[in-house]
Design a protein around this motif. Structure first.
Motif, short mmCIF file in Angstrom:
data_model
loop_
_atom_site.label_atom_id
_atom_site.label_comp_id
_atom_site.label_asym_id
_atom_site.label_seq_id
_atom_site.Cartn_x
_atom_site.Cartn_y
_atom_site.Cartn_z
N GLU A 141 3.20 6.78 -9.90
CA GLU A 141 1.90 7.64 -10.70
C GLU A 141 1.05 6.69 -11.14
O GLU A 141 -0.50 6.35 -11.58
CB GLU A 141 2.44 8.70 -11.06
CG GLU A 141 3.32 9.49 -10.53
CD GLU A 141 3.05 11.43 -10.88
OE1 GLU A 141 2.64 11.20 -12.49
OE2 GLU A 141 3.61 11.99 -10.81
N HIS A 196 10.85 5.13 -1.30
CA HIS A 196 11.09 4.03 0.41
C HIS A 196 12.37 3.32 0.21
O HIS A 196 12.35 2.42 -0.70
CB HIS A 196 9.50 3.76 0.06
CG HIS A 196 8.52 4.42 -0.35
ND1 HIS A 196 7.88 5.35 0.79
CD2 HIS A 196 7.93 4.59 -1.36
CE1 HIS A 196 7.08 5.61 0.24
NE2 HIS A 196 5.97 5.32 -0.81
N ASN A 244 0.50 -1.38 -0.17
CA ASN A 244 -0.38 -0.12 -0.02
C ASN A 244 0.67 1.26 -0.20
O ASN A 244 0.03 2.64 0.54
CB ASN A 244 -0.61 0.02 1.74
CG ASN A 244 -1.86 -1.06 1.32
OD1 ASN A 244 -3.28 -1.59 0.74
ND2 ASN A 244 -1.20 -2.24 2.23
N LYS A 272 6.91 3.83 -6.08
CA LYS A 272 5.81 3.78 -6.07
C LYS A 272 5.69 4.96 -7.58
O LYS A 272 5.61 6.11 -7.38
CB LYS A 272 4.82 3.66 -6.09
CG LYS A 272 3.23 3.88 -5.36
CD LYS A 272 3.35 1.54 -5.88
CE LYS A 272 1.98 1.79 -6.08
NZ LYS A 272 0.96 1.88 -4.54
N PRO A 314 3.19 4.97 -0.44
CA PRO A 314 2.29 5.83 -1.40
C PRO A 314 3.44 6.58 -2.63
O PRO A 314 4.54 5.46 -2.62
CB PRO A 314 2.33 7.40 0.03
CG PRO A 314 3.69 6.61 0.71
CD PRO A 314 3.57 5.06 0.91
N LEU A 315 3.12 7.38 -3.45
CA LEU A 315 3.75 7.09 -4.76
C LEU A 315 5.15 8.02 -3.95
O LEU A 315 5.40 8.46 -2.96
CB LEU A 315 3.34 8.53 -4.98
CG LEU A 315 2.18 7.93 -6.10
CD1 LEU A 315 2.09 9.35 -7.04
CD2 LEU A 315 1.96 7.41 -6.66
#
Length: 397
Positions: free
Chosen positions: A32, A20, A14, A30, A16-17
């Motif tokens: 778009e 990481h 899960n 991640k 986010p954009l």
């Protein structure tokens, strides 16, 4: 020591954009568009290197960490992991001895011999369509005649010419494999041919129009359209449809049309340019076609490129004729044999046919252009209805 294993499977699912960090140079990105991927950053000899480790979820968090550990060890040993992976890929490619891999290598090795570097795909397509889907993954040194027989049996009688080409190409690939040092059965294709038996398919020649009937058909081509004009010039010159459809005005000098060797039938680099003697009637046809010239091509398509082979064939088909455009070469050859005293080698030269041995051709410096020029005028006279009568092109002059 930097912290590791910062991310969790739940976070990765899960995330986010953005980027990481899992620690020690392993990153999860991640995008778009919803996609995600792993990459590793390491430093080798003072240079920072980045390498992709695959996309998520195909590569899980645990798999990414395991792969990252392996490449970190390579970097710690002083080797560039990016180059090391490339080296391993090259070695794996060399180790790939499947029929598909060897066939692809054999094709690449022969491209220089093929017309247009084999871009038309005609050399490779019999293998690609009828052999590789079933046998492409088989190691070439395990291929035997039974494999080949079972693969080609469905088309052996129904598509005999295609099957013959596929068998021929397969033999070339086997020889290429042997040259690579692989233990292949060079007799596998001949054994397969024996198992397949004689083909029931009978080869049919392209229907040709009797030479005595050509004048009436020529006279019917009275419209000043690219199709009519192309068929007229095809009849007058006796060339194949490919060079005619791709005729460029810069190939014509005076009453001679020079077809580049790569446009002639044969292997690239082994086929010389071919000079076509243009009769007065052929020059009139060319002049009538000039208004249709586009991008240097005399017989341009209304949209893009040149007129298609099917355009010429369909015209004859719509007329209810059995004969096809390529058959006019036979019409000319029969006329040369039955209505002229042209020597065999000159008659064959009219159609750009190869005669005699390579040794004889090497010493013979003539292409019989002057003799062919006389014959071209006589053929034009016959085609246009007899000596002294020239069929006038509608809309020309």
């Amino acid at each position: 020591m930097r912290a590791r294993n910062r991310l969790s499977p739940a976070f990765v699912r899960n995330a986010p954009l953005g980027k990481h960090c899992d620690g020690a140079g392993l990153w999860f990105v991640k995008r778009e568009d919803g996609g995600a991927q792993w990459f590793l950053r390491v430093t080798v000899h003072g240079r920072r290197r980045e390498m992709g480790l695959g996309g998520f979820p195909e590569v899980s968090l645990a798999q990414a960490r395991e792969t990252a550990d392996r490449w970190r060890a390579v970097a710690k040993a002083g080797r560039d992991p990016v180059k090391e992976r490339e080296r391993q890929a090259r070695e794996a490619a060399r180790a790939d001895t499947t029929l598909k891999a060897v066939a692809t290598e054999a094709f690449e090795a022969r491209k220089a011999e093929l017309k247009g570097d084999g871009k038309a795909g005609r050399w490779f397509s019999p293998l690609q369509l009828h052999v590789l889907p079933k046998l492409g993954g088989v190691p070439i040194d395990e291929l035997d005649q039974r494999d080949i027989r079972d693969t080609l049996a469905p088309i052996w009688h129904t598509k005999a010419e295609t099957a013959r080409k596929a068998l021929n190409r397969l033999g070339i690939v086997l020889r290429h494999g042997a040259a690579m040092g692989l233990d292949v059965d060079l007799q596998a294709t001949e054994k397969a041919k024996a198992l397949l038996g004689k083909s029931r398919h009978e080869a049919k020649n392209i229907p040709a129009m009797p030479w005595a009937e050509v004048p009436d058909f020529y006279a019917s081509l009275s419209e000043p359209t690219p199709t009519h004009l192309a068929l007229r010039l095809l009849i007058l010159t006796g060339v194949r449809t490919g060079p005619l459809r791709h005729l460029r005005l810069d190939q014509i000098e005076g009453d001679v049309w020079t077809i580049p060797g790569e446009a002639m039938k044969g292997r690239r680099g082994q086929t010389p340019d071919f000079r076509v003697a243009l009769s007065a009637e052929a020059l009139r046809v060319i002049d009538a076609a000039r208004p249709f010239e586009r991008d240097g091509f005399l017989f341009a398509n209304t949209r893009k490129g040149v007129i298609s082979d099917m355009t010429l064939s369909r015209h004859m088909e719509r007329r209810g004729l059995e004969a096809r455009p390529h058959g006019f070469r036979s019409s000319l050859r029969d006329w040369l044999a039955e209505a002229t005293d042209a020597p065999h080698e000159v008659a064959e030269a009219m159609l750009a046919h190869v005669t005699d041995s390579s040794v004889v051709r090497a010493y013979r410096r003539t292409d019989f252009l002057e003799q062919r020029r006389v014959l071209a005028e006589r053929w034009a006279s016959h085609v246009t209805g007899g000596a002294g009568r020239v069929v006038k092109l509608a809309g020309a002059g």
